[in-house]
Motif scaffolding. Structure first.
Motif, PDB file in Angstrom:
ATOM      1  N   ALA A  46      -0.453   5.094  76.346  1.00  0.00           N
ATOM      2  CA  ALA A  46      -0.236   4.623  74.981  1.00  0.00           C
ATOM      3  C   ALA A  46       0.939   5.353  74.329  1.00  0.00           C
ATOM      4  N   VAL A  47       1.028   6.660  74.539  1.00  0.00           N
ATOM      5  CA  VAL A  47       2.126   7.444  73.983  1.00  0.00           C
ATOM      6  C   VAL A  47       3.444   7.051  74.645  1.00  0.00           C
ATOM      7  N   ALA A  48       3.434   6.851  75.958  1.00  0.00           N
ATOM      8  CA  ALA A  48       4.647   6.462  76.674  1.00  0.00           C
ATOM      9  C   ALA A  48       5.154   5.098  76.199  1.00  0.00           C
ATOM     10  N   VAL A  49       4.238   4.162  76.040  1.00  0.00           N
ATOM     11  CA  VAL A  49       4.623   2.829  75.560  1.00  0.00           C
ATOM     12  C   VAL A  49       5.203   2.919  74.153  1.00  0.00           C
ATOM     13  N   TYR A  50       4.563   3.683  73.283  1.00  0.00           N
ATOM     14  CA  TYR A  50       5.055   3.866  71.920  1.00  0.00           C
ATOM     15  C   TYR A  50       6.460   4.470  71.934  1.00  0.00           C
ATOM     16  N   ASN A  51       6.666   5.514  72.735  1.00  0.00           N
ATOM     17  CA  ASN A  51       7.956   6.206  72.780  1.00  0.00           C
ATOM     18  C   ASN A  51       9.078   5.341  73.332  1.00  0.00           C
ATOM     19  N   VAL A  52       8.742   4.288  74.062  1.00  0.00           N
ATOM     20  CA  VAL A  52       9.761   3.371  74.584  1.00  0.00           C
ATOM     21  C   VAL A  52       9.926   2.158  73.669  1.00  0.00           C
ATOM     22  N   ASP A  53       8.813   1.576  73.236  1.00  0.00           N
ATOM     23  CA  ASP A  53       8.863   0.325  72.476  1.00  0.00           C
ATOM     24  C   ASP A  53       9.412   0.475  71.061  1.00  0.00           C
ATOM     25  N   VAL A  54       9.031   1.504  70.362  1.00  0.00           N
ATOM     26  CA  VAL A  54       9.461   1.654  68.970  1.00  0.00           C
ATOM     27  C   VAL A  54      10.982   1.839  68.858  1.00  0.00           C
ATOM     28  N   PRO A  55      11.611   2.735  69.635  1.00  0.00           N
ATOM     29  CA  PRO A  55      13.068   2.837  69.534  1.00  0.00           C
ATOM     30  C   PRO A  55      13.774   1.548  69.977  1.00  0.00           C
ATOM     31  N   ALA A  56      13.215   0.855  70.970  1.00  0.00           N
ATOM     32  CA  ALA A  56      13.814  -0.396  71.427  1.00  0.00           C
ATOM     33  C   ALA A  56      13.734  -1.450  70.325  1.00  0.00           C
ATOM     34  N   ALA A  57      12.618  -1.512  69.626  1.00  0.00           N
ATOM     35  CA  ALA A  57      12.467  -2.473  68.530  1.00  0.00           C
ATOM     36  C   ALA A  57      13.424  -2.138  67.391  1.00  0.00           C
ATOM     37  N   ARG A  58      13.605  -0.856  67.102  1.00  0.00           N
ATOM     38  CA  ARG A  58      14.545  -0.453  66.051  1.00  0.00           C
ATOM     39  C   ARG A  58      15.974  -0.824  66.423  1.00  0.00           C
ATOM     40  N   ARG A  59      16.352  -0.586  67.686  1.00  0.00           N
ATOM     41  CA  ARG A  59      17.704  -0.952  68.140  1.00  0.00           C
ATOM     42  C   ARG A  59      17.917  -2.456  68.073  1.00  0.00           C
ATOM     43  N   ALA A  60      16.918  -3.223  68.482  1.00  0.00           N
ATOM     44  CA  ALA A  60      17.021  -4.684  68.461  1.00  0.00           C
ATOM     45  C   ALA A  60      17.162  -5.185  67.024  1.00  0.00           C
ATOM     46  N   TYR A  61      16.414  -4.613  66.097  1.00  0.00           N
ATOM     47  CA  TYR A  61      16.495  -5.005  64.691  1.00  0.00           C
ATOM     48  C   TYR A  61      17.902  -4.742  64.146  1.00  0.00           C
ATOM     49  N   CYS A  62      18.426  -3.546  64.409  1.00  0.00           N
ATOM     50  CA  CYS A  62      19.763  -3.187  63.928  1.00  0.00           C
ATOM     51  C   CYS A  62      20.837  -4.066  64.568  1.00  0.00           C
ATOM     52  N   ALA A  63      20.683  -4.382  65.843  1.00  0.00           N
ATOM     53  CA  ALA A  63      21.648  -5.254  66.529  1.00  0.00           C
ATOM     54  C   ALA A  63      21.621  -6.654  65.929  1.00  0.00           C
ATOM     55  N   ALA A  64      20.442  -7.143  65.575  1.00  0.00           N
ATOM     56  CA  ALA A  64      20.336  -8.471  64.960  1.00  0.00           C
ATOM     57  C   ALA A  64      21.025  -8.487  63.600  1.00  0.00           C
ATOM     58  N   ILE A  65      20.815  -7.447  62.805  1.00  0.00           N
ATOM     59  CA  ILE A  65      21.476  -7.359  61.492  1.00  0.00           C
ATOM     60  C   ILE A  65      22.989  -7.317  61.686  1.00  0.00           C
ATOM     61  N   ASP A  66      23.461  -6.473  62.613  1.00  0.00           N
ATOM     62  CA  ASP A  66      24.896  -6.359  62.863  1.00  0.00           C
ATOM     63  C   ASP A  66      25.502  -7.696  63.282  1.00  0.00           C
ATOM     64  N   SER A  67      24.817  -8.434  64.144  1.00  0.00           N
ATOM     65  CA  SER A  67      25.372  -9.702  64.626  1.00  0.00           C
ATOM     66  C   SER A  67      25.446 -10.739  63.515  1.00  0.00           C
ATOM     67  N   VAL A  68      24.472 -10.735  62.609  1.00  0.00           N
ATOM     68  CA  VAL A  68      24.509 -11.677  61.486  1.00  0.00           C
ATOM     69  C   VAL A  68      25.643 -11.306  60.530  1.00  0.00           C
ATOM     70  N   VAL A  69      25.796 -10.025  60.240  1.00  0.00           N
ATOM     71  CA  VAL A  69      26.853  -9.584  59.319  1.00  0.00           C
ATOM     72  C   VAL A  69      28.227  -9.892  59.905  1.00  0.00           C
ATOM     73  N   GLU A  70      28.385  -9.758  61.211  1.00  0.00           N
ATOM     74  CA  GLU A  70      29.680 -10.031  61.854  1.00  0.00           C
ATOM     75  C   GLU A  70      30.113 -11.479  61.698  1.00  0.00           C
ATOM     76  N   ARG A  71      29.175 -12.388  61.508  1.00  0.00           N
ATOM     77  CA  ARG A  71      29.513 -13.807  61.388  1.00  0.00           C
ATOM     78  C   ARG A  71      29.856 -14.227  59.972  1.00  0.00           C
ATOM     79  N   LEU A  72      29.725 -13.326  59.008  1.00  0.00           N
ATOM     80  CA  LEU A  72      30.073 -13.649  57.625  1.00  0.00           C
ATOM     81  C   LEU A  72      31.590 -13.667  57.452  1.00  0.00           C
TER      82      LEU A  72
END
Length: 158
Positions: free
Chosen positions: A62-88
């Motif tokens: 459970a700890v290993a999954v948390y330590n991998v999934d949470v940073p990956a989700a944060r990176r994916a969220y930031c990448a999605a925001i960046d890609s939307v802003v780039e298209r403005l």
């Protein structure tokens, strides 16, 4: 025959609040470091009575999954925001990046008087921001990051 979808009319204030909240979350993800969880291996000498024996817990996994999934989700969220802003458009991009995505929070006044070259009026700034937020709301809805339903302007009865 294919019917084109009509763009929804969004409530400007609700849309602005929703987008600003998303951009604040982006800024937090970019500035606050992720704290990895560690496994607790301390044993206690207290008497423990057995509960249901048909459940299995693997705290290490459970700890290993948390330590991998949470940073990956944060990176994916930031990448999605960046890609939307780039298209403005350029001005919209500049506004969003300077006002909402940088570490230091700037005020609207500073952006439209000192960052924009040439400076623009407050009304023009509000129009640029409204257009950018509308486009971003539609893009985030396409990505599944923002539900559009609550943002759609209610039709007024005459």
């Amino acid at each position: 025959m294919m019917q084109l979808s009509i763009l929804p009319e969004l409530d400007r204030r609700l849309t602005q609040n929703a987008i600003e909240n998303m951009l604040e979350k982006y800024r937090i993800y970019k500035t606050v470091t992720f704290e990895a969880r560690e496994i607790q291996t301390t044993y206690g000498y207290t008497e423990r009575f057995h509960g249901p024996t048909n459940t299995v817990s693997d705290s290490t996994a459970a700890v290993a999954v948390y330590n991998v999934d949470v940073p990956a989700a944060r990176r994916a969220y930031c990448a999605a925001i960046d890609s939307v802003v780039e298209r403005l458009e350029d001005r919209e991009q500049q506004l969003v990046r300077e006002r909402y995505l940088k570490r230091d929070e700037m005020y609207d006044y500073t952006i439209y008087n000192h960052v924009f070259d040439p400076p623009v009026s407050k009304d023009t700034y509000v129009k640029i921001r409204s257009k950018a937020f509308y486009k971003m709301a539609l893009a985030f809805a396409d990505l599944g990051l923002l539900p559009l339903g609550p943002l759609i302007k209610a039709k007024r009865k005459a």
